[in-house]
Design an enzyme around this catalytic site. Sequence first.
Site, PDB file in Angstrom:
ATOM      1  N   ASP A  31       0.829  -1.215   0.000  1.00  0.00           N
ATOM      2  CA  ASP A  31       0.000   0.000   0.000  1.00  0.00           C
ATOM      3  C   ASP A  31       0.862   1.264   0.000  1.00  0.00           C
ATOM      4  OD1 ASP A  31      -2.294   1.505   0.053  1.00  0.00           O
ATOM      5  OD2 ASP A  31      -2.610   1.302   2.215  1.00  0.00           O
ATOM      6  N   HIS A  48       2.835   3.044  -8.977  1.00  0.00           N
ATOM      7  CA  HIS A  48       2.632   1.606  -9.204  1.00  0.00           C
ATOM      8  C   HIS A  48       3.860   0.997  -9.905  1.00  0.00           C
ATOM      9  CE1 HIS A  48      -1.352   1.968  -7.673  1.00  0.00           C
ATOM     10  NE2 HIS A  48      -1.834   2.645  -8.702  1.00  0.00           N
ATOM     11  N   LEU A 142      10.782 -20.888  -3.899  1.00  0.00           N
ATOM     12  CA  LEU A 142       9.770 -19.976  -3.358  1.00  0.00           C
ATOM     13  C   LEU A 142       8.480 -20.050  -4.171  1.00  0.00           C
ATOM     14  CD1 LEU A 142       9.186 -17.270  -1.576  1.00  0.00           C
ATOM     15  CD2 LEU A 142       9.778 -16.091  -3.678  1.00  0.00           C
TER      16      LEU A 142
HETATM   17  C1  FPP Z   1      -2.068   0.119  -3.289  1.00  0.00           C
HETATM   18  O1  FPP Z   1      -1.554   1.432  -3.329  1.00  0.00           O
HETATM   19  C2  FPP Z   1      -1.503  -0.644  -4.394  1.00  0.00           C
HETATM   20  C3  FPP Z   1      -2.229  -1.178  -5.417  1.00  0.00           C
HETATM   21  C4  FPP Z   1      -3.700  -1.074  -5.500  1.00  0.00           C
HETATM   22  C5  FPP Z   1      -1.578  -1.874  -6.533  1.00  0.00           C
HETATM   23  C6  FPP Z   1      -0.357  -2.661  -6.190  1.00  0.00           C
HETATM   24  C7  FPP Z   1       0.378  -2.909  -7.429  1.00  0.00           C
HETATM   25  C8  FPP Z   1       1.695  -2.976  -7.549  1.00  0.00           C
HETATM   26  C9  FPP Z   1       2.663  -2.903  -6.422  1.00  0.00           C
HETATM   27  C10 FPP Z   1       2.226  -3.117  -8.914  1.00  0.00           C
HETATM   28  C11 FPP Z   1       2.929  -4.375  -9.195  1.00  0.00           C
HETATM   29  C12 FPP Z   1       2.183  -5.626  -9.054  1.00  0.00           C
HETATM   30  C13 FPP Z   1       1.925  -6.492 -10.053  1.00  0.00           C
HETATM   31  C14 FPP Z   1       1.737  -7.923  -9.741  1.00  0.00           C
HETATM   32  C15 FPP Z   1       1.828  -6.103 -11.450  1.00  0.00           C
HETATM   33  P1  FPP Z   1      -2.564   2.639  -3.573  1.00  0.00           P
HETATM   34  O2  FPP Z   1      -2.599   2.944  -5.013  1.00  0.00           O
HETATM   35  O3  FPP Z   1      -3.886   2.333  -2.955  1.00  0.00           O
HETATM   36  O4  FPP Z   1      -1.838   3.764  -2.775  1.00  0.00           O
HETATM   37  P2  FPP Z   1      -2.525   5.007  -2.017  1.00  0.00           P
HETATM   38  O5  FPP Z   1      -3.328   4.402  -0.880  1.00  0.00           O
HETATM   39  O6  FPP Z   1      -1.337   5.780  -1.532  1.00  0.00           O
HETATM   40  O7  FPP Z   1      -3.356   5.741  -3.018  1.00  0.00           O
END
Ligand code: FPP
Length: 263
Positions: A31, A48, A142
Amino acid sequence: MTSHPTTAPAMAHGVSHSSDSLPAHIAVIMDGNGRWAKARGLPRIEGHRRGLEALRGLVRAADQRGIRFLTVYSFSSENWRRPAEEVSELLGLLRYFIRQDVADLSARNVRIRIIGRRNDLPDDIAVLLREAETTTASNTGLTLIIAFNYGARDELLRATQALASQVAEGRLAVADMSEQHICDALDTSGLPDPDLLIRTSGEVRLSNFMMWQLAYTELVFLPVAWPDFDAAALDGALVEFSHRQRRFGGLTEPSAEQARGQV
Ligand code: FPP
């Protein structure tokens, strides 16, 4: 009914126990990508993208430290509510990751499993996910479990529907139903429960992630945004985990034999 996997160190009711203080299974809520980007005046997708780099680093670091199972929350059933542009970019990032990284991960003996609802994904993504699983199916290192289009309530709903069908067809009696039947009907069938959950970004909630499987998991919440998560942050969480005393509802930590259900 499937039995417990032999790859986990020792387990009882899907709870894994490593022989030392190292967790066998780590689950991660990645997150803070959006806030990381905003703080730098960058578009959210950049957060991301950097989050993907952090994920690559985590897989390597976890593997080096002997972690057997790593589950990452990459897209929730609720993330479809985000603006269409961000959803499309997240789907694109998954395509990119699978195409770019699966061969390398497989060469490193990493096995890939996907959890989450499959039947409403774009066709090409469903194919890519299936290929990632089949290509790496015989790997013994893993296990990387990618939670994509995943929500714990949706997973429990699908498991309940599957069990209800077994009952309706006369293949399972209600009185015979056990916790193991539920474990076996979940997407995580055959996997040990997480020993350690890490959530970054300072939020302190589960957000519909593995709610059945996290029943006895140690929870570690870190203030760092996901793109800044590195091997040192992982080591900090592992130290925190090593100080926790796990009793699983009893008064002492179970012995390895107890954990295996042998006494
Ligand atoms: C939460 O941060 C994160 C996500 C919803 C997406 C997680 C994705 C990745 C780490 C990209 C790589 C993964 C793969 C498998 C392709 P948020 O966007 O909710 O952050 P915020 O709360 O600060 O807005």
